[in-house]
Scaffold this motif. Structure first.
Motif, PDB file in Angstrom:
ATOM      1  N   THR A 146       0.841  -1.225   0.077  1.00 48.91           N
ATOM      2  CA  THR A 146       0.077  -0.221  -0.115  1.00 48.91           C
ATOM      3  C   THR A 146       1.019   1.275  -0.086  1.00 48.91           C
ATOM      4  N   SER A 147       0.385   2.181  -0.549  1.00 47.53           N
ATOM      5  CA  SER A 147       1.174   3.688  -0.403  1.00 47.53           C
ATOM      6  C   SER A 147       0.310   4.739   0.293  1.00 47.53           C
ATOM      7  N   ASP A 148      -0.287   3.939   1.236  1.00 42.47           N
ATOM      8  CA  ASP A 148      -0.855   4.866   2.393  1.00 42.47           C
ATOM      9  C   ASP A 148      -0.103   5.529   3.319  1.00 42.47           C
ATOM     10  N   GLY A 149       0.324   6.634   3.026  1.00 44.01           N
ATOM     11  CA  GLY A 149       1.367   7.545   3.913  1.00 44.01           C
ATOM     12  C   GLY A 149       0.922   7.659   5.205  1.00 44.01           C
ATOM     13  N   ARG A 150      -0.322   7.939   5.368  1.00 49.22           N
ATOM     14  CA  ARG A 150      -0.660   8.072   7.004  1.00 49.22           C
ATOM     15  C   ARG A 150      -0.241   6.876   7.715  1.00 49.22           C
ATOM     16  N   LEU A 151      -0.854   5.670   7.311  1.00 54.36           N
ATOM     17  CA  LEU A 151      -0.443   4.296   8.063  1.00 54.36           C
ATOM     18  C   LEU A 151       1.165   4.062   8.202  1.00 54.36           C
ATOM     19  N   LEU A 152       1.990   4.675   7.268  1.00 51.94           N
ATOM     20  CA  LEU A 152       3.219   4.433   7.296  1.00 51.94           C
ATOM     21  C   LEU A 152       4.128   5.477   8.204  1.00 51.94           C
ATOM     22  N   ARG A 153       3.448   6.823   8.195  1.00 47.29           N
ATOM     23  CA  ARG A 153       3.842   7.771   9.166  1.00 47.29           C
ATOM     24  C   ARG A 153       3.528   7.498  10.610  1.00 47.29           C
ATOM     25  N   GLU A 154       2.677   6.799  10.687  1.00 43.67           N
ATOM     26  CA  GLU A 154       2.017   6.236  12.143  1.00 43.67           C
ATOM     27  C   GLU A 154       2.946   5.289  12.689  1.00 43.67           C
ATOM     28  N   ARG A 155       3.084   4.115  11.680  1.00 44.12           N
ATOM     29  CA  ARG A 155       3.903   2.935  12.203  1.00 44.12           C
ATOM     30  C   ARG A 155       5.449   3.349  12.376  1.00 44.12           C
ATOM     31  N   LEU A 156       5.652   4.241  11.649  1.00 41.76           N
ATOM     32  CA  LEU A 156       7.325   4.770  11.674  1.00 41.76           C
ATOM     33  C   LEU A 156       7.479   5.927  12.777  1.00 41.76           C
ATOM     34  N   LYS A 157       6.368   6.370  13.332  1.00 43.58           N
ATOM     35  CA  LYS A 157       6.346   7.468  14.296  1.00 43.58           C
ATOM     36  C   LYS A 157       7.248   8.782  13.803  1.00 43.58           C
ATOM     37  N   SER A 158       7.014   9.159  12.468  1.00 41.04           N
ATOM     38  CA  SER A 158       7.594  10.119  11.749  1.00 41.04           C
ATOM     39  C   SER A 158       6.688  10.923  10.676  1.00 41.04           C
ATOM     40  N   THR A 159       6.793  12.089  10.834  1.00 39.27           N
ATOM     41  CA  THR A 159       5.899  13.045  10.117  1.00 39.27           C
ATOM     42  C   THR A 159       6.629  13.451   8.820  1.00 39.27           C
ATOM     43  N   THR A 160       7.902  13.076   8.561  1.00 38.78           N
ATOM     44  CA  THR A 160       8.786  13.470   7.609  1.00 38.78           C
ATOM     45  C   THR A 160       9.420  12.138   6.777  1.00 38.78           C
ATOM     46  N   THR A 161       8.898  11.218   7.164  1.00 36.28           N
ATOM     47  CA  THR A 161       9.456   9.899   6.436  1.00 36.28           C
ATOM     48  C   THR A 161       9.327  10.070   4.801  1.00 36.28           C
ATOM     49  N   PRO A 162      10.519   9.646   4.127  1.00 36.01           N
ATOM     50  CA  PRO A 162      10.652   9.611   2.858  1.00 36.01           C
ATOM     51  C   PRO A 162       9.770   8.284   2.159  1.00 36.01           C
ATOM     52  N   ALA A 163       9.648   7.529   2.879  1.00 36.31           N
ATOM     53  CA  ALA A 163       9.182   6.179   2.582  1.00 36.31           C
ATOM     54  C   ALA A 163       7.462   6.389   1.913  1.00 36.31           C
ATOM     55  N   ARG A 164       7.591   5.180   1.074  1.00 39.01           N
ATOM     56  CA  ARG A 164       5.985   5.530   0.296  1.00 39.01           C
ATOM     57  C   ARG A 164       5.228   4.279   0.335  1.00 39.01           C
ATOM     58  N   TRP A 165       6.100   3.014  -0.035  1.00 39.23           N
ATOM     59  CA  TRP A 165       5.322   1.741  -0.047  1.00 39.23           C
ATOM     60  C   TRP A 165       5.485   1.024   1.139  1.00 39.23           C
ATOM     61  N   SER A 166       4.506   0.183   1.746  1.00 42.56           N
ATOM     62  CA  SER A 166       4.894  -0.827   2.617  1.00 42.56           C
ATOM     63  C   SER A 166       3.986  -1.972   2.618  1.00 42.56           C
ATOM     64  N   THR A 167       4.395  -3.232   2.817  1.00 44.07           N
ATOM     65  CA  THR A 167       3.788  -4.302   2.938  1.00 44.07           C
ATOM     66  C   THR A 167       2.805  -4.697   4.092  1.00 44.07           C
ATOM     67  N   VAL A 168       1.547  -4.849   3.670  1.00 46.63           N
ATOM     68  CA  VAL A 168       0.753  -4.998   4.783  1.00 46.63           C
ATOM     69  C   VAL A 168      -0.220  -6.312   4.973  1.00 46.63           C
ATOM     70  N   ALA A 169       0.129  -7.268   3.971  1.00 47.46           N
ATOM     71  CA  ALA A 169      -0.366  -8.695   4.046  1.00 47.46           C
ATOM     72  C   ALA A 169       0.402  -9.718   3.394  1.00 47.46           C
ATOM     73  N   ILE A 170       0.615 -10.842   3.593  1.00 43.95           N
ATOM     74  CA  ILE A 170       1.181 -12.018   2.972  1.00 43.95           C
ATOM     75  C   ILE A 170      -0.142 -12.701   2.171  1.00 43.95           C
ATOM     76  N   ILE A 171       0.378 -12.885   0.846  1.00 40.47           N
ATOM     77  CA  ILE A 171      -1.024 -13.823   0.199  1.00 40.47           C
ATOM     78  C   ILE A 171      -0.523 -15.132  -0.099  1.00 40.47           C
ATOM     79  N   ASP A 172      -1.632 -15.996   0.693  1.00 41.70           N
ATOM     80  CA  ASP A 172      -1.251 -17.444   0.753  1.00 41.70           C
ATOM     81  C   ASP A 172      -1.155 -18.376  -0.537  1.00 41.70           C
ATOM     82  N   ASN A 173      -2.185 -18.066  -1.247  1.00 43.79           N
ATOM     83  CA  ASN A 173      -2.512 -18.675  -2.558  1.00 43.79           C
ATOM     84  C   ASN A 173      -2.351 -17.607  -3.716  1.00 43.79           C
ATOM     85  N   PRO A 174      -1.144 -17.245  -4.288  1.00 48.34           N
ATOM     86  CA  PRO A 174      -1.315 -16.378  -5.373  1.00 48.34           C
ATOM     87  C   PRO A 174      -1.830 -16.944  -6.722  1.00 48.34           C
TER      88      PRO A 174
END
Length: 87
Positions: A59-87
């Motif tokens: 996901t490119s949800d910036g709010r989620l990433l800023r909250e998880r990293l505890k930073s309002t200035t993080t340059p990160a965009r993408w984060s993993t949110v789930a592993i798919i069992d049967n792709p």
């Protein structure tokens, strides 16, 4: 959100303070069929302890990433949110 396959990890000797302790994965976004590449590889912050070869939801949800990293200035965009069992 988009499906992606983890194709490697990235190592940074110098990185933004918000990324300290984070694992950086190189992910290949996938088309809806779950197999065909969709664009260029991207860097994603690992939030779920996924590994190389896993198909994950990213996901490119910036709010989620800023909250998880505890930073309002993080340059990160993408984060993993789930592993798919049967792709």
């Amino acid at each position: 959100m988009q499906l992606a396959r983890i194709i490697g990890t990235a190592t940074a000797t110098v990185k933004h303070p918000s990324l300290t302790g984070s694992t950086l994965h190189v992910v290949q976004p996938l088309q809806a069929d779950g197999r065909s590449p969709d664009g260029d590889p991207q860097l994603a912050i690992d939030m779920i302890a996924a590994g190389v070869g896993d198909v994950v939801m990213i996901t490119s949800d910036g709010r989620l990433l800023r909250e998880r990293l505890k930073s309002t200035t993080t340059p990160a965009r993408w984060s993993t949110v789930a592993i798919i069992d049967n792709p």
